[in-house]
Write a protein that holds these residues in place. Structure first.
Motif, PDB file in Angstrom:
ATOM      1  N   GLU A  44      14.681 -14.560  -5.532  1.00  0.00           N
ATOM      2  CA  GLU A  44      15.613 -15.421  -6.261  1.00  0.00           C
ATOM      3  C   GLU A  44      14.911 -16.671  -6.785  1.00  0.00           C
ATOM      4  O   GLU A  44      15.144 -17.093  -7.916  1.00  0.00           O
ATOM      5  CB  GLU A  44      16.802 -15.817  -5.367  1.00  0.00           C
ATOM      6  CG  GLU A  44      17.760 -14.683  -5.061  1.00  0.00           C
ATOM      7  CD  GLU A  44      17.233 -13.694  -4.013  1.00  0.00           C
ATOM      8  OE1 GLU A  44      16.310 -14.059  -3.232  1.00  0.00           O
ATOM      9  OE2 GLU A  44      17.732 -12.555  -3.999  1.00  0.00           O
ATOM     10  N   GLN A  45      14.041 -17.262  -5.963  1.00  0.00           N
ATOM     11  CA  GLN A  45      13.274 -18.432  -6.404  1.00  0.00           C
ATOM     12  C   GLN A  45      12.325 -18.055  -7.536  1.00  0.00           C
ATOM     13  O   GLN A  45      12.161 -18.810  -8.496  1.00  0.00           O
ATOM     14  CB  GLN A  45      12.494 -19.027  -5.237  1.00  0.00           C
ATOM     15  CG  GLN A  45      13.358 -19.670  -4.185  1.00  0.00           C
ATOM     16  CD  GLN A  45      12.564 -20.008  -2.933  1.00  0.00           C
ATOM     17  OE1 GLN A  45      11.566 -19.353  -2.608  1.00  0.00           O
ATOM     18  NE2 GLN A  45      13.003 -21.035  -2.224  1.00  0.00           N
ATOM     19  N   ARG A  49      12.540 -19.633 -11.241  1.00  0.00           N
ATOM     20  CA  ARG A  49      11.362 -20.313 -11.797  1.00  0.00           C
ATOM     21  C   ARG A  49      11.013 -19.762 -13.172  1.00  0.00           C
ATOM     22  O   ARG A  49      10.755 -20.520 -14.113  1.00  0.00           O
ATOM     23  CB  ARG A  49      10.171 -20.154 -10.841  1.00  0.00           C
ATOM     24  CG  ARG A  49       8.896 -20.818 -11.329  1.00  0.00           C
ATOM     25  CD  ARG A  49       7.868 -20.895 -10.223  1.00  0.00           C
ATOM     26  NE  ARG A  49       7.509 -19.629  -9.641  1.00  0.00           N
ATOM     27  CZ  ARG A  49       6.410 -18.941  -9.966  1.00  0.00           C
ATOM     28  NH1 ARG A  49       5.584 -19.399 -10.873  1.00  0.00           N
ATOM     29  NH2 ARG A  49       6.142 -17.797  -9.367  1.00  0.00           N
ATOM     30  N   TYR A  50      11.033 -18.428 -13.324  1.00  0.00           N
ATOM     31  CA  TYR A  50      10.660 -17.858 -14.613  1.00  0.00           C
ATOM     32  C   TYR A  50      11.766 -17.990 -15.658  1.00  0.00           C
ATOM     33  O   TYR A  50      11.471 -18.127 -16.848  1.00  0.00           O
ATOM     34  CB  TYR A  50      10.190 -16.411 -14.457  1.00  0.00           C
ATOM     35  CG  TYR A  50       8.729 -16.388 -14.087  1.00  0.00           C
ATOM     36  CD1 TYR A  50       7.746 -16.620 -15.040  1.00  0.00           C
ATOM     37  CD2 TYR A  50       8.319 -16.198 -12.779  1.00  0.00           C
ATOM     38  CE1 TYR A  50       6.414 -16.641 -14.711  1.00  0.00           C
ATOM     39  CE2 TYR A  50       6.983 -16.216 -12.438  1.00  0.00           C
ATOM     40  CZ  TYR A  50       6.032 -16.439 -13.402  1.00  0.00           C
ATOM     41  OH  TYR A  50       4.706 -16.475 -13.073  1.00  0.00           O
ATOM     42  N   VAL A  51      13.019 -17.976 -15.248  1.00  0.00           N
ATOM     43  CA  VAL A  51      14.097 -18.233 -16.210  1.00  0.00           C
ATOM     44  C   VAL A  51      13.935 -19.644 -16.772  1.00  0.00           C
ATOM     45  O   VAL A  51      14.001 -19.857 -17.987  1.00  0.00           O
ATOM     46  CB  VAL A  51      15.482 -18.029 -15.563  1.00  0.00           C
ATOM     47  CG1 VAL A  51      16.584 -18.598 -16.435  1.00  0.00           C
ATOM     48  CG2 VAL A  51      15.734 -16.550 -15.301  1.00  0.00           C
ATOM     49  N   ALA A  52      13.701 -20.608 -15.892  1.00  0.00           N
ATOM     50  CA  ALA A  52      13.501 -21.993 -16.338  1.00  0.00           C
ATOM     51  C   ALA A  52      12.259 -22.109 -17.223  1.00  0.00           C
ATOM     52  O   ALA A  52      12.264 -22.828 -18.230  1.00  0.00           O
ATOM     53  CB  ALA A  52      13.379 -22.918 -15.133  1.00  0.00           C
ATOM     54  N   LEU A  67       4.769 -14.378 -19.713  1.00  0.00           N
ATOM     55  CA  LEU A  67       4.931 -12.933 -19.516  1.00  0.00           C
ATOM     56  C   LEU A  67       3.763 -12.354 -18.729  1.00  0.00           C
ATOM     57  O   LEU A  67       3.962 -11.539 -17.818  1.00  0.00           O
ATOM     58  CB  LEU A  67       5.067 -12.223 -20.861  1.00  0.00           C
ATOM     59  CG  LEU A  67       6.409 -12.401 -21.553  1.00  0.00           C
ATOM     60  CD1 LEU A  67       6.339 -11.890 -22.991  1.00  0.00           C
ATOM     61  CD2 LEU A  67       7.515 -11.702 -20.788  1.00  0.00           C
ATOM     62  N   ASN A  68       2.555 -12.765 -19.066  1.00  0.00           N
ATOM     63  CA  ASN A  68       1.380 -12.280 -18.322  1.00  0.00           C
ATOM     64  C   ASN A  68       1.471 -12.664 -16.854  1.00  0.00           C
ATOM     65  O   ASN A  68       1.208 -11.840 -15.972  1.00  0.00           O
ATOM     66  CB  ASN A  68       0.089 -12.834 -18.928  1.00  0.00           C
ATOM     67  CG  ASN A  68      -0.295 -12.141 -20.197  1.00  0.00           C
ATOM     68  OD1 ASN A  68       0.073 -10.997 -20.429  1.00  0.00           O
ATOM     69  ND2 ASN A  68      -1.029 -12.833 -21.051  1.00  0.00           N
ATOM     70  N   ASN A  69       1.846 -13.902 -16.576  1.00  0.00           N
ATOM     71  CA  ASN A  69       1.954 -14.350 -15.194  1.00  0.00           C
ATOM     72  C   ASN A  69       3.089 -13.635 -14.468  1.00  0.00           C
ATOM     73  O   ASN A  69       2.947 -13.225 -13.314  1.00  0.00           O
ATOM     74  CB  ASN A  69       2.164 -15.860 -15.130  1.00  0.00           C
ATOM     75  CG  ASN A  69       0.941 -16.624 -15.563  1.00  0.00           C
ATOM     76  OD1 ASN A  69      -0.177 -16.111 -15.551  1.00  0.00           O
ATOM     77  ND2 ASN A  69       1.130 -17.857 -15.980  1.00  0.00           N
ATOM     78  N   CYS A  70       4.201 -13.481 -15.142  1.00  0.00           N
ATOM     79  CA  CYS A  70       5.367 -12.843 -14.537  1.00  0.00           C
ATOM     80  C   CYS A  70       5.083 -11.376 -14.200  1.00  0.00           C
ATOM     81  O   CYS A  70       5.396 -10.911 -13.104  1.00  0.00           O
ATOM     82  CB  CYS A  70       6.546 -12.958 -15.489  1.00  0.00           C
ATOM     83  SG  CYS A  70       8.077 -12.279 -14.868  1.00  0.00           S
ATOM     84  N   PRO A  79      16.733  -8.769 -14.425  1.00  0.00           N
ATOM     85  CA  PRO A  79      17.263  -8.756 -15.797  1.00  0.00           C
ATOM     86  C   PRO A  79      17.466 -10.158 -16.368  1.00  0.00           C
ATOM     87  O   PRO A  79      17.319 -10.365 -17.575  1.00  0.00           O
ATOM     88  CB  PRO A  79      18.594  -8.014 -15.655  1.00  0.00           C
ATOM     89  CG  PRO A  79      18.385  -7.115 -14.495  1.00  0.00           C
ATOM     90  CD  PRO A  79      17.513  -7.894 -13.543  1.00  0.00           C
ATOM     91  N   GLY A  80      17.769 -11.127 -15.523  1.00  0.00           N
ATOM     92  CA  GLY A  80      17.907 -12.511 -15.994  1.00  0.00           C
ATOM     93  C   GLY A  80      16.593 -13.063 -16.541  1.00  0.00           C
ATOM     94  O   GLY A  80      16.577 -13.767 -17.552  1.00  0.00           O
ATOM     95  N   VAL A  81      15.502 -12.742 -15.867  1.00  0.00           N
ATOM     96  CA  VAL A  81      14.177 -13.184 -16.336  1.00  0.00           C
ATOM     97  C   VAL A  81      13.835 -12.477 -17.646  1.00  0.00           C
ATOM     98  O   VAL A  81      13.337 -13.097 -18.587  1.00  0.00           O
ATOM     99  CB  VAL A  81      13.096 -12.906 -15.272  1.00  0.00           C
ATOM    100  CG1 VAL A  81      11.707 -13.183 -15.807  1.00  0.00           C
ATOM    101  CG2 VAL A  81      13.351 -13.724 -14.023  1.00  0.00           C
TER     102      VAL A  81
END
Length: 140
Positions: A44-45, A49-52, A67-70, A79-81
């Motif tokens: 969840e964290q 973090r990636y949504v923000a 995107l590369n980091n994620c 799906p939110g990210v």
């Protein structure tokens, strides 16, 4: 004679003595990594973090770096990210990156049913932003 010899040796090689004195003691390098601070991060964290991050991305470089980091992590983004990444890619006007997000999802999931579940859940966003998948674009 021995004192004379000693003084001539010291005069002839003062650099060696100075170099040895100036050599620092053995140090043990410390390893710092940006991922160390996220080692105990929950899913969840991670998602928050990636949504923000994607909501604040201002240019194509930031979006692609995110995107590369994620996708480098050993998990499939929520799906939110993915939605935040798609909106960021369209915000910076890069359709190709938006399509490639789905290619990345297809590679990360374990089977076709999971990929189809992502496509189904993100269908309203895809339609809103006008994003097709690679399969839709290159029908054989």
């Amino acid at each position: 004679m021995s004192q004379r010899m000693l003084s001539s040796v010291l005069r002839a090689r003062p650099n060696v003595v100075l170099r040895r004195a100036a050599t620092p003691a053995l140090t043990i390098p410390q390893r710092f990594s940006s991922s160390d601070s996220h080692s105990q991060e929950t899913f969840e964290q991670f998602s928050e973090r990636y949504v923000a991050f994607f909501q604040g991305a201002q240019d194509l470089f930031e979006v692609q770096r995110g995107l590369n980091n994620c996708f480098a992590h050993d998990l499939v983004p929520s799906p939110g990210v993915v939605e935040a990444a798609l909106r960021a890619a369209r915000r910076v006007n890069d359709y190709a990156t938006a399509v490639r997000v789905f290619e990345g999802i297809r590679e990360k999931v374990e089977n076709k049913q999971q990929y189809q579940a992502y496509l189904d859940e993100l269908k309203p966003v895809r339609e809103e932003l006008g994003i097709d998948t690679k399969e839709d674009l290159y029908v054989s």
